[in-house]
Design a protein around this motif. Structure first.
Motif, mmCIF file in Angstrom:
data_model
loop_
_atom_site.group_PDB
_atom_site.id
_atom_site.type_symbol
_atom_site.label_atom_id
_atom_site.label_comp_id
_atom_site.label_asym_id
_atom_site.label_seq_id
_atom_site.Cartn_x
_atom_site.Cartn_y
_atom_site.Cartn_z
ATOM 1 N N TYR A 98 0.807 -1.219 0.000
ATOM 2 C CA TYR A 98 0.000 0.000 0.000
ATOM 3 C C TYR A 98 0.841 1.272 0.000
ATOM 4 O O TYR A 98 0.376 2.324 0.430
ATOM 5 N N PRO B 158 1.740 3.179 -2.583
ATOM 6 C CA PRO B 158 1.140 4.275 -3.373
ATOM 7 C C PRO B 158 0.013 4.993 -2.623
ATOM 8 O O PRO B 158 -0.135 6.205 -2.716
ATOM 9 N N LEU B 159 -0.760 4.245 -1.865
ATOM 10 C CA LEU B 159 -1.846 4.843 -1.090
ATOM 11 C C LEU B 159 -1.298 5.744 0.014
ATOM 12 O O LEU B 159 -1.832 6.825 0.262
ATOM 13 N N LYS B 160 -0.205 5.313 0.646
ATOM 14 C CA LYS B 160 0.421 6.133 1.686
ATOM 15 C C LYS B 160 1.011 7.407 1.097
ATOM 16 O O LYS B 160 0.979 8.459 1.720
ATOM 17 N N GLN B 161 1.555 7.303 -0.115
ATOM 18 C CA GLN B 161 2.119 8.485 -0.756
ATOM 19 C C GLN B 161 1.020 9.468 -1.154
ATOM 20 O O GLN B 161 1.226 10.677 -1.122
ATOM 21 N N LYS B 162 -0.116 8.941 -1.513
ATOM 22 C CA LYS B 162 -1.227 9.805 -1.923
ATOM 23 C C LYS B 162 -1.772 10.576 -0.731
ATOM 24 O O LYS B 162 -2.114 11.753 -0.836
ATOM 25 N N TYR B 163 -1.863 9.919 0.416
ATOM 26 C CA TYR B 163 -2.405 10.545 1.626
ATOM 27 C C TYR B 163 -1.313 10.667 2.688
ATOM 28 O O TYR B 163 -1.368 10.053 3.749
ATOM 29 N N THR B 164 -0.314 11.491 2.406
ATOM 30 C CA THR B 164 0.808 11.616 3.336
ATOM 31 C C THR B 164 0.458 12.404 4.588
ATOM 32 O O THR B 164 1.058 12.201 5.630
ATOM 33 N N ASP B 165 -0.528 13.280 4.500
ATOM 34 C CA ASP B 165 -0.839 14.131 5.647
ATOM 35 C C ASP B 165 -1.950 13.575 6.528
ATOM 36 O O ASP B 165 -2.399 14.242 7.452
ATOM 37 N N ASP C 51 -7.381 13.997 5.916
ATOM 38 C CA ASP C 51 -6.252 14.742 5.383
ATOM 39 C C ASP C 51 -6.489 16.236 5.566
ATOM 40 O O ASP C 51 -7.498 16.661 6.135
#
Length: 145
Positions: free
Chosen positions: A95, A97-104, A127
């Motif tokens: 996951y 890519p998902l963590k990179q998309k929602y980093t905040d 976020d």
């Protein structure tokens, strides 16, 4: 978001297991020290202090049993930690890519200080955009009343 929360929960579980392993390791060291002290306190056989010799040997034997039990539980918890950490690493890679998309996005962890102002201004699992929308909605609702 549920996936990210599950990853956060897995990470917290790994941290708890790591703390438990550290405590068990400390307990092993303490028991080893107690056992060494008991062996040092045991009088030599030629002093003919049979009662004290038998007592010290019995205490040392019980301490060695505790040490063995502590070592087995340490090994068991270490294996559990290894399994949990490998599962966590595979899930994190899966996951990423998902963590990179929602980093905040923020989730509660063991180190989270709930009294910190930054934590008080955000909601877990949201976020930055969602937090701003939520706060704007609150402001508008207060303006209505």
């Amino acid at each position: 978001m549920k996936i990210l929360e599950a990853l956060s929960d897995q990470q917290n579980a790994c941290q708890k297991l790591q703390l438990k392993i550290e405590k068990l390791n400390l307990r092993q060291l303490q028991l080893s020290a107690f056992l060494a002290k008991r062996h040092a306190r045991t009088p030599a056989w030629w002093t003919l202090r049979i009662k004290k010799i038998c007592r010290e040997k019995a205490i040392a034997e019980r301490l060695s049993r505790r040490l063995e039990a502590s070592q087995t539980s340490y090994q068991l918890e270490e294996k559990r930690f290894q399994k949990a950490s490998t599962a966590l690493n595979t899930e994190q890679q899966r996951y990423a890519p998902l963590k990179q998309k929602y980093t905040d996005v923020l989730f509660a962890s063991l180190e989270t200080d709930m009294e910190a102002p930054d934590i008080q201004r955000t909601a877990f699992g949201h976020d930055q955009a969602l937090n701003e929308a939520r706060s704007l909605l609150t402001v508008r609702a207060l303006e209505l009343h």
